[in-house]
Design a protein around this motif. Structure first.
Motif, PDB file in Angstrom:
ATOM      1  N   CYS A 174       0.293  -1.276   0.017  1.00 42.08           N
ATOM      2  CA  CYS A 174      -0.153  -0.213  -0.122  1.00 42.08           C
ATOM      3  C   CYS A 174       0.813   1.550   0.247  1.00 42.08           C
ATOM      4  O   CYS A 174       1.594   1.239   0.511  1.00 42.08           O
ATOM      5  CB  CYS A 174      -0.761  -0.046   1.316  1.00 42.08           C
TER       6      CYS A 174
ATOM      7  N   SER B 106      -9.554  -8.354   4.036  1.00 44.68           N
ATOM      8  CA  SER B 106     -10.259  -8.680   3.217  1.00 44.68           C
ATOM      9  C   SER B 106      -9.534 -10.240   2.055  1.00 44.68           C
ATOM     10  O   SER B 106      -8.223  -9.505   1.352  1.00 44.68           O
ATOM     11  CB  SER B 106     -10.081  -7.198   2.074  1.00 44.68           C
TER      12      SER B 106
ATOM     13  N   TRP C  93      -2.572  -1.121  -5.757  1.00 44.23           N
ATOM     14  CA  TRP C  93      -3.769  -0.060  -4.884  1.00 44.23           C
ATOM     15  C   TRP C  93      -4.351   1.159  -5.168  1.00 44.23           C
ATOM     16  O   TRP C  93      -3.653   2.046  -5.371  1.00 44.23           O
ATOM     17  CB  TRP C  93      -2.526  -0.015  -3.736  1.00 44.23           C
ATOM     18  N   ASP C  94      -5.488   1.911  -5.210  1.00 42.84           N
ATOM     19  CA  ASP C  94      -6.047   3.135  -5.056  1.00 42.84           C
ATOM     20  C   ASP C  94      -4.802   3.796  -4.071  1.00 42.84           C
ATOM     21  O   ASP C  94      -4.149   3.368  -2.521  1.00 42.84           O
ATOM     22  CB  ASP C  94      -7.578   2.588  -4.181  1.00 42.84           C
TER      23      ASP C  94
ATOM     24  N   THR D 164      -7.250   5.593  -0.745  1.00 42.47           N
ATOM     25  CA  THR D 164      -8.255   4.627  -0.015  1.00 42.47           C
ATOM     26  C   THR D 164      -7.725   3.065  -0.055  1.00 42.47           C
ATOM     27  O   THR D 164      -6.647   2.954  -0.704  1.00 42.47           O
ATOM     28  CB  THR D 164      -9.565   4.687  -0.444  1.00 42.47           C
TER      29      THR D 164
ATOM     30  N   ARG E 185      -8.417   0.097  -1.698  1.00 39.55           N
ATOM     31  CA  ARG E 185      -8.880   0.060  -2.494  1.00 39.55           C
ATOM     32  C   ARG E 185      -7.599  -1.378  -3.198  1.00 39.55           C
ATOM     33  O   ARG E 185      -6.452  -0.383  -3.400  1.00 39.55           O
ATOM     34  CB  ARG E 185      -9.338   0.217  -3.373  1.00 39.55           C
TER      35      ARG E 185
ATOM     36  N   CYS F 114     -12.485  -4.969  -8.120  1.00 34.83           N
ATOM     37  CA  CYS F 114     -12.302  -4.003  -6.796  1.00 34.83           C
ATOM     38  C   CYS F 114     -12.700  -4.975  -6.063  1.00 34.83           C
ATOM     39  O   CYS F 114     -13.641  -4.591  -5.587  1.00 34.83           O
ATOM     40  CB  CYS F 114     -12.012  -2.687  -6.838  1.00 34.83           C
TER      41      CYS F 114
ATOM     42  N   ARG G 171     -12.476  -3.596  -1.023  1.00 34.17           N
ATOM     43  CA  ARG G 171     -11.770  -2.797   0.188  1.00 34.17           C
ATOM     44  C   ARG G 171     -11.785  -3.201   1.362  1.00 34.17           C
ATOM     45  O   ARG G 171     -12.518  -4.619   1.073  1.00 34.17           O
ATOM     46  CB  ARG G 171     -13.354  -1.732  -0.139  1.00 34.17           C
TER      47      ARG G 171
ATOM     48  N   SER H 276     -15.752   0.357  11.198  1.00 33.84           N
ATOM     49  CA  SER H 276     -15.509  -0.290   9.985  1.00 33.84           C
ATOM     50  C   SER H 276     -14.750  -1.786   9.702  1.00 33.84           C
ATOM     51  O   SER H 276     -15.015  -2.232   8.699  1.00 33.84           O
ATOM     52  CB  SER H 276     -14.213   0.893   9.965  1.00 33.84           C
TER      53      SER H 276
ATOM     54  N   PHE I 113     -16.518  -5.570   2.784  1.00 33.70           N
ATOM     55  CA  PHE I 113     -17.425  -4.500   1.600  1.00 33.70           C
ATOM     56  C   PHE I 113     -17.111  -5.362   0.266  1.00 33.70           C
ATOM     57  O   PHE I 113     -17.046  -6.417   0.232  1.00 33.70           O
ATOM     58  CB  PHE I 113     -16.609  -3.637   0.930  1.00 33.70           C
TER      59      PHE I 113
END
Length: 1061
Positions: A83, A116, A131-132, A135, A137, A149, A151, A161, A166
């Motif tokens: 990330c 995830s 990676w985003d 965020t 993602r 995608c 999350r 959270s 997701f």
């Protein structure tokens, strides 16, 4: 050892390998045939290695220590990605199509956890992970062309959270295998076997990059523009094409140009600098290369990296050149961080390379005592080593001499000879600078900062008192060349700790240093100048011989003008660098210099007046100056004569030119002279020097004249200051730096239009004879703009007069097109030439030309100073706006539905009021919007200022219930980001019943009725409202049950995953 060939001068960088990662692989058991490394990723902190057994090793780069191993039972690891904005997260893909996002939880000292998991690509080979950038993602691409995608849920996103799972989203499915993915500023770049696609993930919009297809594995990547003047510009796209070509495209997917590297790669490869073997450079290997670039990566400082299985290529896209290409065997994958490359080879072997300039690489080799490699690199890159601006920082001569002493005279005789040639090129001819370096380096280690300061670092405990005092003595010996800054102390007060870091301020200003060195080395014959007794009598001393004296007289006149008449260069004050740091002293020196300038290069009336007021010595000096200028002009004319042309022809041409000049002066005198603001006649602008001036003298005079103008060495009163600046600008425009004067007019003389008009008149006169003027006079606006675009690179002082002519001829249509010349032409430039209504059209076009996501930040960058926000807001509210009687009642209150009127500059207005500002500025903008009847802006500012009563009152008077929202269970205010202008489709009327229904839909019917009871409001609801209340109660109960079931399922799922892990 054979002679080492020298690489061409266009090569300045190398790839070097300093670290050996083989012990690391041995410790991880990854060097055996059964278990090997299959993929890698790198970040600031981690080196992540995926293995064929499903293990993911996380190596801490600081010391190359293994910190974690994450196991996967779903197959071998095929891809891994760190990330970019949070190194506590890492994503991995397995050979069975599983994608897992891990949270390492190192800060909380917990166990790594799978946050995830995605089986969306089960049965397909995953080919790309990305990676985003903002965020948590992860975008995944597979061999079937599917892009999904997932999350990651984490406690870092807020309370609860971590318990949210997701859903996996399918972004798109392209026509073939996904080769590479990239993400930047809300857009996803997908490169397949046939073409490239651009996806706006927030708005679900897709574009194709270019129209031509391709067949094969070709990469693509984003290219951030975050250096120098490009800061804030949207990123570029680079897409590989067949035949060693690369497309350059805009952030919207429009192809801007094609870079062809086939012929540029027809050069020998640069050797890889490694401790494993000696570098070999084959100058005979020259053949063009048609290469397919399977992946593209952004590397280091604005470079583009790609590779094949046998070579690494690095390009510089801003100039379309090849920085280097190097042969590296059996390449499988590369991961980069800044200027570092981590290469994975087909055999599982790892190598760590660094992209460095040649001189920096030599420095690191010397630090590691790799003498042969350092000497070979010095000989190979002689042009870089000898001309490096930072040579005295990294590779002083004494270090190269030490390197020479480490080489064996029996086995490396040829290499020593080549190194001697390099050292000879390094040693400058100026003995003064050489002796200074040698005197310092013999006692201390030192380097030179970018500003020219020598930083001398003492070795604590290794120097004696004599050594320390010798340094002070040597520094004081430079006092005649440049004064020290106060490091001279008494001998009994010397503290050795003070001198652990001593700064010698050599070369504080390159201009002062250059001139003072010329003065120190100048040997002037004292007999050439007048003696005091002859000056008193007024009779100059006659030379014994005429011809030699005239030549020496001219040389001395030049020195006299350049140094004696320029106090910055000759007075004892200027040898002190503090003069440049004291504006008062600097102004006094410039005021002493001005009368000399007026006497030599000023108008005729000023020269005659100065001659009448000067003393006898001054007359002698002036005659020498004019003799010098006259003789220089004659020498220039003779130098331009053809060899066969007689001297009489030259004299005849001189007489004709003088006659023509007299006629021109007579014709100019008959025209009406311009006037200043105070009514007095303005002087004509002089854009050409009245006398020929040598180029080096002209450069010095330009610096002095521009400095005189920037310091405003005029009268103290503002009006006299402006008139003095105007007069000086008109008299000596041929000496001024036009770009600096332009900036000075915009910053310091905005309230004095005569200064700006004088600058404009001078630039118009300077460009009057160019071909561009003829094109503009023909009246074709599009052709004129096309011709101006062809003049790139632009210069603002030369571009502004042409834009003035276009505006005078075409008006508002021309101003609207000036946005294409930004940032060379700024809004401040356009404001000085255009009417307010026309400037507003230019500003709106300029802002709308930017990408929508960057318009707000771009507009904020234009607000210099911040007070322009209020000025531009009032300007936009008074042009192309509804009448006050349509939006305001006679008592200044909002008219019913007056917010539905259309404002001509509504988009610009919405951006101006959304800009960050302090409390007082927002209050002032709110008052301005209220006084002009711009209710949408007024409501937004009330929301920002928490003025809920005023906002609610305004909404009730406007009579549009859709402007209301209920964020906290009470009818408060609106969402200011959902509008930018009025709309003809307005909502229903504001009534107590409609407000109650809106409140019930947001917080629930029971709570809404409780709020009404607290406020003492009793309403009789219609049957329709009662039915709505009943439906809302049923919906609320179902939502509670669904939330409860969802929470139970999530807890069960997390428990099962924890047991599985």
């Amino acid at each position: 050892m054979p002679l080492i060939p020298v690489v061409p001068e266009n090569h300045s960088h190398v790839l070097a390998e300093f670290d050996c990662l083989d012990p690391l692989l041995s410790a991880l058991r990854l060097d055996s045939g059964r278990l090997k490394c299959t993929c890698l990723a790198v970040s600031r902190k981690w080196l992540a290695l995926g293995t064929s057994a499903g293990g993911l090793h996380l190596i801490q780069r600081d010391g190359w220590k293994q910190r974690l191993i994450l196991t996967h039972k779903e197959g071998s690891i095929t891809h891994v990605a760190c990330c970019p904005h949070d190194e506590d997260f890492i994503a991995a893909a397995t050979s069975q199509g599983l994608v897992v996002v891990w949270e390492l939880q190192l800060e909380r000292r917990g166990r790594p956890e799978r946050v995830s998991v995605s089986w969306e690509h089960r049965g397909q080979a995953i080919t790309a992970l990305c990676w985003d950038t903002g965020t948590f993602r992860v975008f995944v691409g597979d061999s079937g062309g599917k892009v999904s995608c997932l999350r990651a849920g984490s406690s870092k996103l807020g309370k609860g959270s971590a318990f949210v799972i997701f859903p996996i989203q399918t972004v798109t499915t392209v026509d073939s295998k996904v080769v590479q993915l990239g993400y930047q500023d809300g857009r996803l770049l997908v490169s397949s076997l046939s073409r490239c696609y651009l996806c706006d993930t927030d708005r679900s919009k897709f574009w194709r990059v270019g129209n031509k297809e391709r067949d094969g594995e070709y990469g693509a990547c984003f290219f951030p523009q975050n250096k120098g003047l490009l800061v804030g510009q949207p990123p570029l796209l680079f897409c590989a094409r067949p035949g060693s070509r690369i497309w350059e495209a805009s952030f919207n997917g429009e192809v801007l140009s094609t870079h062809q590297f086939k012929q540029l790669l027809a050069c020998p490869p640069l050797p890889l600098i490694t401790y494993r073997n000696e570098p070999h450079y084959n100058v005979e290997q020259k053949s063009s290369q048609s290469v397919a670039f399977p992946k593209l990566l952004y590397l280091g400082d604005q470079n583009l990296l790609t590779w094949t299985d046998s070579a690494i290529y690095i390009f510089t896209p801003h100039n379309g050149q090849v920085l280097l290409w190097t042969e590296v065997k059996d390449l499988f994958d590369i991961a980069v961080y800044r200027n570092e490359l981590f290469c994975l080879h087909g055999s599982g072997h790892l190598s760590h390379l660094s992209l460095l300039s040649a001189e920096r690489c030599v420095e690191r080799l010397l630090r590691r005592e790799l003498w042969l490699l350092a000497a070979a690199l010095c000989c190979m890159f002689q042009h870089t080593i000898t001309t490096s601006k930072v040579r005295w920082k990294s590779i002083p001569i004494d270090r190269l001499e030490h390197l020479r002493s480490q080489l064996s005279s029996t086995t490396h005789l040829d290499l020593i000879g080549q190194l001697d040639e390099v050292i000879a090129k390094l040693e400058p001819l100026d003995s003064a600078s050489s002796s200074r370096r040698s005197s310092i380096s013999s006692h201390e280690s030192f380097n030179v900062l970018d500003c020219g300061i020598y930083r001398v670092i003492s070795r604590r405990g290794s120097q004696s008192d004599d050594d320390t005092s010798s340094i002070i003595t040597q520094s004081l010996s430079e006092e005649e060349r440049l004064k020290e800054f106060g490091f001279v102390q008494e001998e009994d007060q010397v503290d050795h700790a003070v001198f652990n870091s001593v700064f010698f301020f050599f070369s504080v200003s390159s201009f002062v240093k250059k001139t003072t060195e010329k003065i120190n080395t100048l040997q002037m014959n004292s007999e050439l100048w007048q003696r005091p007794e002859f000056r008193e009598s007024g009779q100059p001393e006659m030379p014994a011989t005429t011809a030699p004296f005239s030549e020496e007289k001219q040389n001395c006149s030049m020195v006299f003008i350049r140094y004696k008449y320029s106090p910055l260069n000759t007075s004892s004050q200027t040898q002190d660098p503090l003069l440049l740091l004291d504006p008062v002293c600097l102004e006094e020196v410039l005021l002493e210099w001005l009368p000399v300038l007026e006497r030599i290069l000023g108008p005729a009336e000023l020269s005659s007046a100065a001659a009448a007021d000067s003393n006898l010595g001054g007359r002698g000096e002036e005659s020498m100056e004019r003799d010098y200028l006259t003789s220089h002009s004659e020498q220039q004319e003779e130098s331009f004569c053809p060899s066969g042309e007689p001297a009489e022809g030259v004299a005849q041409k001189k007489e004709e030119s003088c006659e023509l000049r007299e006629k021109d002066n007579q014709s100019d005198s008959t025209e009406k002279e311009p006037e200043l603001s105070n009514g007095s006649a303005a002087e004509p602008v002089r854009v050409v020097s009245p006398k020929p001036v040598p180029a080096d003298l002209l450069a010095d005079l330009t610096q002095l004249a521009t400095l005189y103008t920037e310091l405003s060495c005029f009268r103290n009163q503002p009006n006299e200051k402006a008139s003095g600046c105007t007069t000086f600008l008109r008299r000596y425009f041929f000496l001024l730096d036009q770009e600096r004067i332009r900036r000075m007019c915009l910053l310091c003389y905005q309230e004095q239009p005569q200064v700006q008009s004088s600058f404009t008149e001078a630039t118009l006169e300077l460009t009057q004879s160019t071909k561009m003027v003829e094109i503009i006079e023909r009246g074709d606006l599009l052709r004129s703009l096309r011709s101006l675009r062809e003049l790139q690179p632009w210069s603002a002082p030369l571009l502004l007069p042409h834009l003035h002519r276009l505006y005078e001829k075409h008006g508002e249509a021309a101003v609207r097109s000036f946005s294409q010349f930004h940032p060379t032409i700024t809004p401040a430039d356009v404001m000085t030439m255009a009417q307010q209504s026309h400037f507003l059209a230019y500003l709106d076009n300029l802002v709308q030309s930017q990408v929508e996501d960057h318009r707000l930040s771009f507009l904020q960058s234009l607000l210099e100073p911040e007070s322009l926000r209020q000025d531009w807001l009032e300007l936009a509210l008074t042009h192309d706006a509804p009448q006050h009687c349509d939006t305001l009642t006679p008592d200044g209150q909002p008219r019913w539905h007056s917010h539905c009127f259309s404002w001509g500059y509504g988009r610009l207005l919405s951006l101006l009021i959304r800009l960050p500002a302090d409390l007082s500025s927002k209050q002032k903008m709110a008052e301005t919007c209220h006084s002009h009847g711009y209710w949408m802006g007024y409501l937004y500012l009330c929301h920002e200022l928490q003025c809920r009563i005023e906002a609610f009152s305004t909404i009730c008077q406007l009579g549009d219930v859709t402007l209301l929202e209920e964020p906290d269970g009470k009818t408060v205010l609106l969402n200011g980001s959902s509008w930018s202008n009025g709309s003809a489709d307005c909502g229903g009327k504001v009534s107590p019943e409609s407000l109650t229904l809106m409140l019930a839909r947001t917080v629930g019917p029971d709570r809404a009725l409780a709020v009404l009871e607290e406020c003492g409001v009793q309403l009789d609801f219609s049957p329709h409202s009662k039915l709505v209340f009943d439906l809302l109660r049923v919906t609320e109960k179902r939502q509670r049950w669904v939330a409860m079931i969802q929470t139970m399922l999530e807890r069960c799922d997390r428990f099962l995953w924890s047991q599985h892990a």
